[in-house]
Scaffold this motif. Structure first.
Motif, mmCIF file in Angstrom:
data_model
loop_
_atom_site.group_PDB
_atom_site.id
_atom_site.type_symbol
_atom_site.label_atom_id
_atom_site.label_comp_id
_atom_site.label_asym_id
_atom_site.label_seq_id
_atom_site.Cartn_x
_atom_site.Cartn_y
_atom_site.Cartn_z
ATOM 1 N N ARG A 173 -48.931 20.623 7.563
ATOM 2 C CA ARG A 173 -50.298 20.091 7.518
ATOM 3 C C ARG A 173 -51.132 20.699 6.395
ATOM 4 N N GLU A 174 -50.664 21.794 5.798
ATOM 5 C CA GLU A 174 -51.385 22.461 4.706
ATOM 6 C C GLU A 174 -50.733 22.133 3.378
ATOM 7 N N SER A 175 -51.531 21.934 2.378
ATOM 8 C CA SER A 175 -51.022 21.752 1.024
ATOM 9 C C SER A 175 -50.554 23.094 0.481
ATOM 10 N N CYS A 176 -49.760 23.024 -0.556
ATOM 11 C CA CYS A 176 -49.275 24.237 -1.194
ATOM 12 C C CYS A 176 -50.170 24.583 -2.373
ATOM 13 N N VAL A 177 -50.719 25.782 -2.368
ATOM 14 C CA VAL A 177 -51.580 26.213 -3.465
ATOM 15 C C VAL A 177 -50.778 26.302 -4.763
ATOM 16 N N LEU A 178 -49.503 26.642 -4.674
ATOM 17 C CA LEU A 178 -48.665 26.692 -5.870
ATOM 18 C C LEU A 178 -48.584 25.308 -6.515
ATOM 19 N N ALA A 179 -48.348 24.292 -5.702
ATOM 20 C CA ALA A 179 -48.270 22.924 -6.231
ATOM 21 C C ALA A 179 -49.599 22.522 -6.866
ATOM 22 N N GLY B 155 -51.921 20.993 -11.681
ATOM 23 C CA GLY B 155 -53.274 20.815 -12.197
ATOM 24 C C GLY B 155 -53.422 21.301 -13.627
ATOM 25 N N SER B 156 -54.638 21.340 -14.064
ATOM 26 C CA SER B 156 -54.946 21.742 -15.442
ATOM 27 C C SER B 156 -54.702 23.228 -15.683
ATOM 28 N N THR B 157 -54.454 23.974 -14.639
ATOM 29 C CA THR B 157 -54.307 25.428 -14.741
ATOM 30 C C THR B 157 -52.877 25.876 -14.989
ATOM 31 N N ARG B 158 -51.972 24.956 -15.056
ATOM 32 C CA ARG B 158 -50.546 25.289 -15.186
ATOM 33 C C ARG B 158 -50.281 26.290 -16.313
ATOM 34 N N ASP B 159 -50.787 26.024 -17.492
ATOM 35 C CA ASP B 159 -50.531 26.925 -18.615
ATOM 36 C C ASP B 159 -51.277 28.244 -18.466
ATOM 37 N N GLY C 73 -41.559 19.376 -2.182
ATOM 38 C CA GLY C 73 -41.606 17.914 -2.131
ATOM 39 C C GLY C 73 -41.969 17.393 -0.753
ATOM 40 N N ALA C 74 -41.439 18.037 0.276
ATOM 41 C CA ALA C 74 -41.757 17.609 1.643
ATOM 42 C C ALA C 74 -43.234 17.810 1.951
ATOM 43 N N LEU C 75 -43.830 18.870 1.412
ATOM 44 C CA LEU C 75 -45.270 19.076 1.611
ATOM 45 C C LEU C 75 -46.067 17.959 0.960
ATOM 46 N N VAL C 76 -45.675 17.581 -0.249
ATOM 47 C CA VAL C 76 -46.372 16.501 -0.953
ATOM 48 C C VAL C 76 -46.210 15.189 -0.189
ATOM 49 N N LEU C 77 -44.972 14.865 0.199
ATOM 50 C CA LEU C 77 -44.719 13.617 0.904
ATOM 51 C C LEU C 77 -45.402 13.593 2.276
ATOM 52 N N ALA C 78 -45.352 14.713 2.990
ATOM 53 C CA ALA C 78 -46.025 14.782 4.295
ATOM 54 C C ALA C 78 -47.518 14.523 4.141
ATOM 55 N N GLY C 79 -48.119 15.102 3.098
ATOM 56 C CA GLY C 79 -49.533 14.866 2.852
ATOM 57 C C GLY C 79 -49.805 13.430 2.449
ATOM 58 N N GLY C 80 -48.949 12.875 1.597
ATOM 59 C CA GLY C 80 -49.138 11.507 1.131
ATOM 60 C C GLY C 80 -48.968 10.478 2.231
ATOM 61 N N LEU C 81 -48.045 10.731 3.140
ATOM 62 C CA LEU C 81 -47.809 9.807 4.253
ATOM 63 C C LEU C 81 -48.645 10.140 5.484
ATOM 64 N N ASP C 82 -49.326 11.277 5.431
ATOM 65 C CA ASP C 82 -50.055 11.787 6.593
ATOM 66 C C ASP C 82 -49.116 11.891 7.798
#
Length: 188
Positions: free
Chosen positions: A99-105, A110-114, A158-167
């Protein structure tokens, strides 16, 4: 808890929560102030370089948390399946069953990658190395273990992203259940 009674870790955890939800660009000082209970001037007192200092503190805290709950147990002596279960349980709790997003992702995409590449790379490198050690300890050749370790971290993120995207946090739960077989199967 009143701001004066909060520990630095509590403040950083609250900042991490905002970054998980909004990423760096979406985390306004107003929102960070509200989440921490600290005024903007107090935030700058604790983090003189503003959000960049906050992100560095979050990454240091996250690294310490992952090291204690995931990386060290993965490398410890003991039965590989039991060590893997420690990681799965810690990851499941940390991401609140998907249910929580990953701060690493949020920071990598995001724009902070570099700007934060070094600590981000260090965390992912450490995680992959710890899983590789676990898988080699289970008798899998190192080259295959390394690929499986990278796949495992990829599956988690990836599962965190997909879980968030699909709710649907069931996506994350199913992935965690399938992880032992994917990681520890004998090499063919």
């Amino acid at each position: 808890m009143p701001p004066a009674l909060q520990s630095r870790d509590d403040v950083i955890d609250r900042i991490m929560s905002v970054l998980r939800r909004t990423g760096y660009d979406g985390a306004s000082l107003t929102e960070l102030s509200k989440a921490t209970g600290l005024g903007k001037s107090s935030l700058y007192h604790h983090f003189p370089d503003g959000k960049d200092d906050m992100v560095r503190a979050v990454l240091e805290r996250l690294d310490a948390q992952l090291r204690a709950a995931v990386f060290t147990p993965l490398r410890a002596a003991g039965v590989p399946t039991q060590r893997l279960q420690v990681m799965i349980k810690a990851v499941d709790a940390f991401y609140r069953q998907g249910r929580e997003s990953c701060v690493l992702a949020q920071l990598v995409l995001g724009s902070t990658r570099d700007r934060f590449r070094e600590p981000l790379t260090a965390i992912f490198t450490e995680w992959t190395a710890a899983v590789t050690k676990l898988v080699t300890d289970a008798g899998v050749p190192k080259a295959i273990a390394r690929q499986r370790a990278e796949d495992a971290v990829l599956r988690i993120e990836g599962a965190l992203v997909l879980a968030g995207g699909l709710d649907d946090n069931g996506v994350f739960t199913r992935m965690l259940k399938s992880l032992p077989a994917a990681l520890l199967a004998p090499a063919s």
